[in-house]
Design an enzyme around this catalytic site. Sequence first.
Site, PDB file in Angstrom:
ATOM      1  N   SER A 171     126.103  61.393  30.075  1.00  0.00           N
ATOM      2  CA  SER A 171     125.886  60.732  31.364  1.00  0.00           C
ATOM      3  C   SER A 171     125.290  59.333  31.265  1.00  0.00           C
ATOM      4  O   SER A 171     125.168  58.649  32.283  1.00  0.00           O
ATOM      5  CB  SER A 171     124.989  61.602  32.255  1.00  0.00           C
ATOM      6  OG  SER A 171     125.740  62.651  32.823  1.00  0.00           O
ATOM      7  N   LYS A 176     127.183  56.597  32.937  1.00  0.00           N
ATOM      8  CA  LYS A 176     127.020  56.209  34.338  1.00  0.00           C
ATOM      9  C   LYS A 176     126.320  54.860  34.508  1.00  0.00           C
ATOM     10  O   LYS A 176     126.375  54.278  35.598  1.00  0.00           O
ATOM     11  CB  LYS A 176     126.261  57.297  35.097  1.00  0.00           C
ATOM     12  CG  LYS A 176     127.013  58.617  35.207  1.00  0.00           C
ATOM     13  CD  LYS A 176     126.223  59.632  36.027  1.00  0.00           C
ATOM     14  CE  LYS A 176     127.006  60.906  36.250  1.00  0.00           C
ATOM     15  NZ  LYS A 176     127.110  61.766  35.057  1.00  0.00           N
ATOM     16  N   SER A 204     122.035  62.309  38.426  1.00  0.00           N
ATOM     17  CA  SER A 204     123.137  62.237  37.473  1.00  0.00           C
ATOM     18  C   SER A 204     124.335  63.043  37.946  1.00  0.00           C
ATOM     19  O   SER A 204     125.059  63.635  37.146  1.00  0.00           O
ATOM     20  CB  SER A 204     122.693  62.718  36.083  1.00  0.00           C
ATOM     21  OG  SER A 204     123.602  62.306  35.099  1.00  0.00           O
TER      22      SER A 204
END
Length: 448
Positions: free
Chosen positions: A66, A69, A130
Site C-alpha cells: 500500500s 498509494k 489505506s
Amino acid sequence: MKHNAKKCLSLLLVTLVMMTAITVQPFSVQAAESIDIEAESAILVDFETGKIVYAKNPDMALPPASMTKMMTEYLVHEAIAEGQISWDTTTQISDYPYSISADASFSGVGLTQDKDYTVKQLYDAMAINSDNATTIALAELIAGSEGEFVKMMNEKAEEMGLPEYEFVNSTGLANSSLGENVPEGTDPDANNLLSARSAALLAYNLINDYPEALEVSKVPSAEFDDQTIRNWNWMLPHDEEDASSLQQFNYEGIDGLKTGFTELAGHCFTGTAERNGKRFVSVVMKTEGQGARFEETAKLMDYGFNQFENQEIFPAGYQLEGESDIPVSKGKEDTVQVATNEAFMTPVNGDQAENYSIEYQLNEDKLNEDGELNAPIEKGEKIGTAKVVYSGEEDDGYISPESDKRTIDLVAQDTVEKDNWFMLTIGAIGGFFGNIFSTVVDTVKGWF
C-alpha cells in the site's frame, strides 16, 4: 610519609582518569557509528537538504504494497492543483471498486453504490485507513479507468526520476487478486515494484510539493459513513481505546506517511517525522512483523535526530585562500575576486565537517589562452563553479539530483569594465615594442 601519600594520591588519580577514559570512550565511539536495521531494505533522508544519511540495499526493487498509494495521493493533489477536480467533487462507486469493497479479505471501509462520495471522503479513507476501493474510485474519477491511471503513475514516476519502479495498479494489491479487473495493459500476475530509494523520493516529492498531505496522514482516526476508521500507522498518538496496545510505538514528531503489507511484500513503512523544524523521511521494506516496521523506523529516526546536525560547512561568499583573485585581460583592473554565491549545508555526524573541501572549476569558455578572464565582467556574473568534495569513508549521496547542492556557482565579486581604446592601444604598442626589444636583445646575445 607525606611524600608517599602524595605519590599514592597521584597514582590513584591517574588510575581513575584512565578508568574513566576506558569507560567513556566506547560510548562516544558507539554514538558516532551507524546502526543495524532489521529490514531487507531501508533508507533515511534529511528532508531539508535531501542528503541520504543511512542506506541498506536501497536499490533493491521490492513490492511496496500500500505504499503504492503515495503515488495515487500525489496525482489526486496534482489534479486538484490543476483544477481538474476539487475536494468537493462527487463521484459514485462503479462495479469494480464496489466488488473490492464488498470482499472481506480486503477489509475495506465498505462502500455503497448509487451514492455520491466527495473526493475528500475518498481521499481520507485512502490516506488514513489505506482503503483499496476508495483508491480505485479516485483513479477512475481522474483518468476514466484504472488502466489509464496506471499510465499516469508511471509517467509521473519517470518525471520524478524514480530510479526503480513499476506501477501496475493504484492500490498496491497483487494483480492476481483483482480477477477480471486487472488494469488494462498490465500483466495479470504482476506486482507494483519500488526500491527504498524510489519510495523515499516519492515521499520526498509528495511532502515537498503538497505538504498538506501530512494534515491527513497524521490523523489517527476519523469518521466515515457513520463508522470510525483508524490509521494503520501505530507511531501516531492514538485515542484511549487504542492507547494501551499501541502506546509502545508512539513516536514524537511522526506525522506520516504510509504503511504497506501483502504476503509477498511483507511489512513495510514510509515514515516521516519533524522535531524542532528538522524533518526526516525513512523507508523500511520487508521487516519481520507488523510492529517491527515501526520499531525499525524508530531506530532510523533516533539515529537521524540524535546523531546528525545540519551545519553550514561553507558560507555564501566563501573564497579559497590564494585562488580567488582571477587575472583579467583588457580590463581597468588586473584581477577580479570570485566567491560562492550560496552556502553549502549538510547533515554532519561527529567531526565529518573536517572531511569537506572545495575545488574551483572555472568556465574555460570565459578564459583566454593565457588563463585570463576577458573584460568586461559584471558583478555577480557566473565565472565557474565550486565543487564540494567529501573525503570521508561513507557518502550515500542525495535523494535526487535537484537536492544535490554540492556544485555551487562561483561569481565575480565586482564589476570590471573594459579598458578604454587609448589605454588598450598604448598597451598594444608597448607590447609590440617590448617584443621587438626582446627580439633585438636575443639577437645581440646570439652574436657573443
